[in-house]
Design a protein around this motif. Sequence first.
Motif, PDB file in Angstrom:
ATOM      1  N   HIS A 229       1.118  -1.144  -0.019  1.00 29.56           N
ATOM      2  CA  HIS A 229       0.121   0.210   0.272  1.00 29.56           C
ATOM      3  C   HIS A 229       1.285   1.186   0.067  1.00 29.56           C
ATOM      4  O   HIS A 229       2.005   1.450  -0.076  1.00 29.56           O
ATOM      5  CB  HIS A 229      -1.356   0.160   1.449  1.00 29.56           C
ATOM      6  CG  HIS A 229      -2.168  -1.059   1.187  1.00 29.56           C
ATOM      7  ND1 HIS A 229      -1.771  -2.527   1.614  1.00 29.56           N
ATOM      8  CD2 HIS A 229      -3.734  -1.329   1.005  1.00 29.56           C
ATOM      9  CE1 HIS A 229      -2.667  -2.919   1.669  1.00 29.56           C
ATOM     10  NE2 HIS A 229      -4.344  -1.933   0.844  1.00 29.56           N
ATOM     11  N   ALA A 230       0.181   2.407   0.121  1.00 27.00           N
ATOM     12  CA  ALA A 230       0.509   3.652  -0.178  1.00 27.00           C
ATOM     13  C   ALA A 230       1.872   4.377   1.248  1.00 27.00           C
ATOM     14  O   ALA A 230       2.557   4.028   0.863  1.00 27.00           O
ATOM     15  CB  ALA A 230       0.013   4.308  -0.264  1.00 27.00           C
ATOM     16  N   LYS A 231       1.231   3.937   1.959  1.00 30.33           N
ATOM     17  CA  LYS A 231       2.292   3.972   3.720  1.00 30.33           C
ATOM     18  C   LYS A 231       2.946   2.452   3.608  1.00 30.33           C
ATOM     19  O   LYS A 231       3.719   2.745   4.629  1.00 30.33           O
ATOM     20  CB  LYS A 231       1.148   3.419   4.521  1.00 30.33           C
ATOM     21  CG  LYS A 231      -0.021   4.837   5.031  1.00 30.33           C
ATOM     22  CD  LYS A 231      -0.798   4.931   5.725  1.00 30.33           C
ATOM     23  CE  LYS A 231      -1.993   6.304   5.908  1.00 30.33           C
ATOM     24  NZ  LYS A 231      -2.671   5.699   7.393  1.00 30.33           N
ATOM     25  N   ASP A 232       2.924   2.154   2.959  1.00 35.46           N
ATOM     26  CA  ASP A 232       4.274   1.286   2.786  1.00 35.46           C
ATOM     27  C   ASP A 232       5.967   1.349   1.505  1.00 35.46           C
ATOM     28  O   ASP A 232       6.444   0.713   1.946  1.00 35.46           O
ATOM     29  CB  ASP A 232       4.019  -0.007   2.969  1.00 35.46           C
ATOM     30  CG  ASP A 232       2.976  -0.775   3.132  1.00 35.46           C
ATOM     31  OD1 ASP A 232       2.647  -1.368   4.363  1.00 35.46           O
ATOM     32  OD2 ASP A 232       1.923  -1.417   2.261  1.00 35.46           O
ATOM     33  N   LEU A 233       5.233   2.577   1.200  1.00 37.75           N
ATOM     34  CA  LEU A 233       6.547   3.861   0.372  1.00 37.75           C
ATOM     35  C   LEU A 233       7.289   4.010   1.359  1.00 37.75           C
ATOM     36  O   LEU A 233       7.125   4.496   2.497  1.00 37.75           O
ATOM     37  CB  LEU A 233       6.258   4.010  -0.528  1.00 37.75           C
ATOM     38  CG  LEU A 233       4.948   3.927  -1.449  1.00 37.75           C
ATOM     39  CD1 LEU A 233       5.173   5.055  -2.754  1.00 37.75           C
ATOM     40  CD2 LEU A 233       5.397   2.585  -2.496  1.00 37.75           C
TER      41      LEU A 233
END
Length: 216
Positions: A157-161
């Motif tokens: 997900h985006a927050k994992d970037l």
Amino acid sequence: MKVTAYERSVQGTGASRRLRNSGKTPGIIYGGTDLPQAVELDHNALFHALKKEAFHSSILDIEIGGKVTQALLRDFQMHPFKPLVLHIDFQRIDATHKVHVKVPLHFKGEDTCPAVKTGGGVINHITNEIEIECLPASLPEFIEVDLSAMVVGQTLHAKDLTLGAGVALSLHVEHENPAIVVARMPAVSGGDVPTGAPEAPAAPTATKLKDKEGKE
């Protein structure tokens, strides 16, 4: 990246058409404390610049009459079927104010991750860009996404970037936390029959039924 533009004094549909016929592209620079400024750019140089990834996500130094204005590409319109740039928009930036911009994602480690190399899965790319916010000096040209540890069934997900210093997801992206990539098993066609599966018995033909009835 440096862009050369020229002040455009004549505006309107007819003026824009004549401008395009002469190999130029009309545009506008807006934002900041200055009034919007109509400009024109060399079409061929602009057309080739638009093919470069960095042109869409980097701070551009636009030189107009010897004065340089820093701006971001915000929009451009292409002809429906001709390789022709009809119009382009730039937004001025302020070094002290954060910018909101979409930057490309560069993926690495896809071919060697466990999901693909040993799990027989595939990586499904859901998006190739992400919207971020940061000060102009911190704006990255792209964000690298490491897929080397992905396993089948995992979603990134985006927050994992991993973002650079001073870079954050835009508020709505932070809130929604959309999926970036998914590691999954490839779809199997409904018509495929697994190897070794028993075959269905063939239906008796009309001739066989007649012979059977004749014997009875």
